[in-house]
Design a protein around this motif. Structure first.
Motif, PDB file in Angstrom:
ATOM      1  N   SER A 104       0.759  -1.214   0.148  1.00 31.70           N
ATOM      2  CA  SER A 104       0.047  -0.020   0.015  1.00 31.70           C
ATOM      3  C   SER A 104       0.908   1.332  -0.089  1.00 31.70           C
ATOM      4  O   SER A 104       0.412   2.392  -0.406  1.00 31.70           O
ATOM      5  N   GLY A 105       2.027   1.135   0.565  1.00 30.58           N
ATOM      6  CA  GLY A 105       2.975   2.361   0.449  1.00 30.58           C
ATOM      7  C   GLY A 105       4.166   2.330   1.253  1.00 30.58           C
ATOM      8  O   GLY A 105       3.709   1.803   2.363  1.00 30.58           O
ATOM      9  N   VAL A 106       5.448   2.699   0.666  1.00 32.81           N
ATOM     10  CA  VAL A 106       6.392   2.745   1.898  1.00 32.81           C
ATOM     11  C   VAL A 106       7.470   3.740   0.945  1.00 32.81           C
ATOM     12  O   VAL A 106       7.603   4.031  -0.226  1.00 32.81           O
ATOM     13  N   SER A 107       8.327   4.320   1.886  1.00 35.61           N
ATOM     14  CA  SER A 107       9.251   5.337   1.210  1.00 35.61           C
ATOM     15  C   SER A 107      10.495   4.919   1.865  1.00 35.61           C
ATOM     16  O   SER A 107      10.568   3.938   2.910  1.00 35.61           O
ATOM     17  N   HIS A 108      11.706   5.180   1.120  1.00 41.53           N
ATOM     18  CA  HIS A 108      13.054   4.481   1.410  1.00 41.53           C
ATOM     19  C   HIS A 108      14.041   5.366   0.890  1.00 41.53           C
ATOM     20  O   HIS A 108      13.991   6.304  -0.161  1.00 41.53           O
TER      21      HIS A 108
END
Length: 293
Positions: free
Chosen positions: A97-101
């Motif tokens: 559904s969503g992740v930042s890195h």
């Protein structure tokens, strides 16, 4: 008659101070099995003033797979993960559904010395029913991957299933990624060993397939059951990617992948508004690009 479906040549481009060669997506071949994005990072020399620094950016609808041959990368994400990636290990981040890195050269290598860096950054699309699953992160050390010798060549099953073995990397659809290193010439067998579509990526050396001589920097695409006899020439390094293709198409915009365009539009809005899951203690931000790649 050739059974090679396509030969895709690596296309070089710069991302900051890092040179990458893109293999897919390609205008005539968007995916190989569930693999939707394969970038060859390097080989390049970094330091003492040039390093890898990819600022905070988002993903949905896919798993990222990072596999290094040389150098090290520090991975941090919005789940709170902080993981050093070393050659031979596998970083598998499922965006769902969503992740930042972020991806950066670790502090330990910012010591004024020069070092070599090379590896592959890969995206695997998620099945339609799992596109919005909770994000997760899994790191597999090199020593936990299945390794064996066949026809004198060294095989490593990086992810998925193949050759009667299974990798501990937690994949979500039938796929495979196999690394092969051979100092001597040998005949590569894939029929009955792997299933689905296959991409044979030549990182070093060359192969002979269906009357074609294919050098490094190319990827040969076929279906496993249609693949002809493959001679791997001495001093070659290959990566085999592939698996069962999905029944539906995938849309791709920047770092977002989905079976539905509406989900991508929603992710774009969230990232632009900064309501997307963000990292703590990192204020960097890569804005939405003006157009699709």
């Amino acid at each position: 008659m050739s059974n090679i479906g396509m030969i895709i040549e690596e296309r070089s481009r710069d991302i900051g101070d890092f040179l990458v060669g893109r293999l897919i997506p390609f205008r005539k071949k968007r995916m190989i099995g569930p693999f939707i994005f394969i970038d060859h990072m390097g080989p390049t020399t970094l330091g003492p003033t040039k390093y890898m620094d990819v600022d905070q950016h988002p993903h949905i609808g896919l798993s990222t797979l990072t596999y290094l041959f040389e150098g090290e990368v520090m991975h941090r994400d919005s789940l709170g993960t902080e993981q050093l990636i070393k050659p031979g290990s596998v970083n598998w981040m499922t965006a769902g559904s969503g992740v930042s890195h972020t991806e950066r050269t670790p502090d330990s290598l910012r010591n004024g010395k020069m070092f070599r860096a090379q590896g592959y950054q890969i995206w695997v699309a998620l099945p339609k029913n799992l596109e919005e699953m909770d994000p997760s992160f899994h790191h597999t050390p090199a020593e936990e991957l299945p390794r064996w010798v066949e026809n004198g060549a060294q095989f490593t099953l990086v992810a998925g299933e193949g050759y009667g073995k299974k990798s501990p990397v937690p994949t979500y659809s039938p796929l495979f990624m196999v690394e092969i290193i051979s100092e001597e010439e040998f005949q590569l067998e894939v029929n009955g060993k792997l299933k689905g579509e296959i991409g044979i990526c030549i990182d070093k050396g060359s192969i002979e397939a269906c009357g074609e001589h294919v050098e490094k920097g190319n990827i040969v695409v076929s279906k496993v059951e249609d693949t002809c006899n493959i001679q791997v020439n001495a001093g070659s390094h290959l990566l085999l990617f592939g698996g069962e293709p999905f029944p539906e198409d995938r849309h791709i915009y920047w770092n977002f992948v989905s079976s539905k365009k509406e989900k991508i539009e929603k992710a774009k809005t969230k990232w632009a508004d900064k309501t997307f899951p963000m990292m703590e203690n990192d204020n960097t931000y890569v804005p939405l690009p003006p157009q699709r790649f």
